[in-house]
Design a protein around this motif. Structure first.
Motif, short mmCIF file in Angstrom:
data_model
loop_
_atom_site.label_atom_id
_atom_site.label_comp_id
_atom_site.label_asym_id
_atom_site.label_seq_id
_atom_site.Cartn_x
_atom_site.Cartn_y
_atom_site.Cartn_z
N SER A 16 0.83 -1.21 0.00
CA SER A 16 0.00 0.00 0.00
C SER A 16 0.86 1.26 0.00
CB SER A 16 -0.98 0.00 1.16
OG SER A 16 -0.30 0.00 2.39
N ALA A 17 1.95 1.26 0.73
CA ALA A 17 2.85 2.42 0.72
C ALA A 17 3.47 2.59 -0.67
CB ALA A 17 3.94 2.24 1.76
N TYR A 18 3.81 1.49 -1.29
CA TYR A 18 4.37 1.53 -2.65
C TYR A 18 3.35 2.12 -3.62
CZ TYR A 18 5.79 0.12 -7.27
OH TYR A 18 6.09 0.14 -8.61
N GLU A 19 2.12 1.65 -3.56
CA GLU A 19 1.07 2.11 -4.48
C GLU A 19 0.93 3.63 -4.44
OE1 GLU A 19 -0.59 0.57 -6.82
OE2 GLU A 19 0.29 -1.36 -6.33
N ASP A 20 0.92 4.19 -3.24
CA ASP A 20 0.77 5.63 -3.08
C ASP A 20 1.92 6.37 -3.76
OD1 ASP A 20 -0.31 8.10 -1.90
OD2 ASP A 20 1.52 8.02 -0.67
N ARG A 21 3.12 5.95 -3.51
CA ARG A 21 4.28 6.63 -4.09
C ARG A 21 4.40 6.38 -5.59
NH1 ARG A 21 5.00 5.68 1.07
NH2 ARG A 21 6.00 7.24 2.38
N ALA A 22 4.10 5.17 -6.04
CA ALA A 22 4.18 4.87 -7.47
C ALA A 22 3.16 5.70 -8.25
CB ALA A 22 3.95 3.38 -7.69
N ARG A 23 2.02 5.94 -7.66
CA ARG A 23 1.00 6.78 -8.29
C ARG A 23 1.54 8.19 -8.49
NH1 ARG A 23 -2.77 5.74 -4.82
NH2 ARG A 23 -3.13 3.74 -5.78
N ARG A 24 2.30 8.69 -7.53
CA ARG A 24 2.87 10.02 -7.65
C ARG A 24 3.91 10.09 -8.77
NH1 ARG A 24 4.93 12.16 -2.21
NH2 ARG A 24 4.92 10.00 -1.53
N VAL A 25 4.68 9.01 -8.94
CA VAL A 25 5.65 8.96 -10.03
C VAL A 25 4.93 9.05 -11.37
CG1 VAL A 25 7.41 7.57 -11.19
CG2 VAL A 25 7.36 7.65 -8.70
N LEU A 26 3.88 8.26 -11.53
CA LEU A 26 3.13 8.27 -12.78
C LEU A 26 2.47 9.63 -13.02
CD1 LEU A 26 2.39 6.69 -15.28
CD2 LEU A 26 0.43 5.75 -14.05
N GLN A 27 1.92 10.24 -11.97
CA GLN A 27 1.29 11.55 -12.12
C GLN A 27 2.31 12.60 -12.56
OE1 GLN A 27 -0.39 12.03 -8.20
NE2 GLN A 27 -2.35 11.10 -8.79
N GLN A 28 3.52 12.52 -12.04
CA GLN A 28 4.56 13.46 -12.45
C GLN A 28 4.97 13.20 -13.90
OE1 GLN A 28 5.76 15.96 -10.40
NE2 GLN A 28 6.89 16.73 -12.15
N ALA A 29 5.07 11.92 -14.28
CA ALA A 29 5.46 11.58 -15.65
C ALA A 29 4.43 12.10 -16.65
CB ALA A 29 5.63 10.07 -15.79
N VAL A 30 3.15 12.01 -16.29
CA VAL A 30 2.07 12.45 -17.18
C VAL A 30 2.25 13.91 -17.59
CG1 VAL A 30 -0.41 12.98 -17.22
CG2 VAL A 30 0.38 10.74 -16.45
N SER A 31 2.76 14.72 -16.72
CA SER A 31 2.93 16.14 -17.03
C SER A 31 4.28 16.45 -17.69
CB SER A 31 2.77 16.98 -15.77
OG SER A 31 3.79 16.69 -14.85
N THR A 32 5.05 15.42 -18.00
CA THR A 32 6.36 15.60 -18.61
C THR A 32 6.23 15.64 -20.13
OG1 THR A 32 7.38 14.43 -16.77
CG2 THR A 32 8.67 14.58 -18.79
N PRO A 33 6.90 16.59 -20.78
CA PRO A 33 6.84 16.65 -22.25
C PRO A 33 7.31 15.33 -22.87
CG PRO A 33 7.84 18.64 -21.37
CD PRO A 33 7.70 17.68 -20.22
N GLY A 34 6.52 14.84 -23.82
CA GLY A 34 6.86 13.61 -24.52
C GLY A 34 6.14 12.38 -24.00
N PHE A 35 5.56 12.48 -22.80
CA PHE A 35 4.81 11.35 -22.26
C PHE A 35 3.49 11.25 -23.01
CE2 PHE A 35 1.70 9.40 -19.46
CZ PHE A 35 2.38 8.30 -18.98
N ILE A 36 3.15 10.03 -23.46
CA ILE A 36 1.90 9.84 -24.20
C ILE A 36 0.86 9.15 -23.32
CG2 ILE A 36 0.83 8.69 -26.17
CD1 ILE A 36 3.55 9.05 -27.63
N SER A 37 1.21 8.00 -22.76
CA SER A 37 0.27 7.26 -21.93
C SER A 37 1.02 6.21 -21.13
CB SER A 37 -0.81 6.59 -22.79
OG SER A 37 -0.21 5.60 -23.62
N GLY A 38 0.34 5.67 -20.13
CA GLY A 38 0.96 4.63 -19.33
C GLY A 38 -0.06 3.87 -18.51
N GLU A 39 0.33 2.67 -18.13
CA GLU A 39 -0.52 1.86 -17.26
C GLU A 39 0.36 0.95 -16.44
OE1 GLU A 39 -3.02 -1.11 -19.17
OE2 GLU A 39 -1.68 -1.13 -20.89
N THR A 40 -0.14 0.59 -15.26
CA THR A 40 0.58 -0.33 -14.39
C THR A 40 -0.25 -1.58 -14.20
OG1 THR A 40 1.71 1.48 -13.27
CG2 THR A 40 1.62 -0.61 -12.11
N LEU A 41 0.41 -2.71 -14.32
CA LEU A 41 -0.24 -4.01 -14.21
C LEU A 41 0.39 -4.81 -13.07
CD1 LEU A 41 -0.17 -4.78 -18.01
CD2 LEU A 41 -2.12 -3.95 -16.71
#
Length: 97
Positions: A16-41
């Motif tokens: 659960s601690a990992y999920e919270d922090r990993a979500r923040r990484v993805l949210q930051q990546a989304v706002s990065t120039p060149g990022f198109i899309s992503g998903e975690t499985l």
């Protein structure tokens, strides 16, 4: 376009601690120039094995994000929760017909 495959394995009881922090990484990546899309499985045979697939406009865009201070800072919070080093594979479309 390139696709980046990121594999991480989470230490027991830290999911659960990992999920919270990993979500923040993805949210930051989304706002990065060149990022198109992503998903975690989640691996259906190992719930602590996570795979993130991200589409980037170019290898240069990915490389800029990978080496950015923002990603390094966020990853510094994730790394102690993993029981293995992350594995990153950068994929591109084949030129084969």
């Amino acid at each position: 376009m390139i696709r980046v495959l990121i594999e991480r394995h989470i230490a027991e009881t830290l999911e659960s601690a990992y999920e919270d922090r990993a979500r923040r990484v993805l949210q930051q990546a989304v706002s990065t120039p060149g990022f198109i899309s992503g998903e975690t499985l989640v691996d259906s045979n190992d719930p602590n094995h996570r795979i993130t697939m991200a589409n980037w406009r170019s290898a240069a865009d990915w490389d800029r994000w990978y080496h950015s201070p923002e990603r390094r800072e966020l990853l510094a919070e994730l790394t102690p929760m993993m029981d293995r080093d992350e594995i990153i594979t950068v994929l591109q479309h084949s030129d084969m017909p």
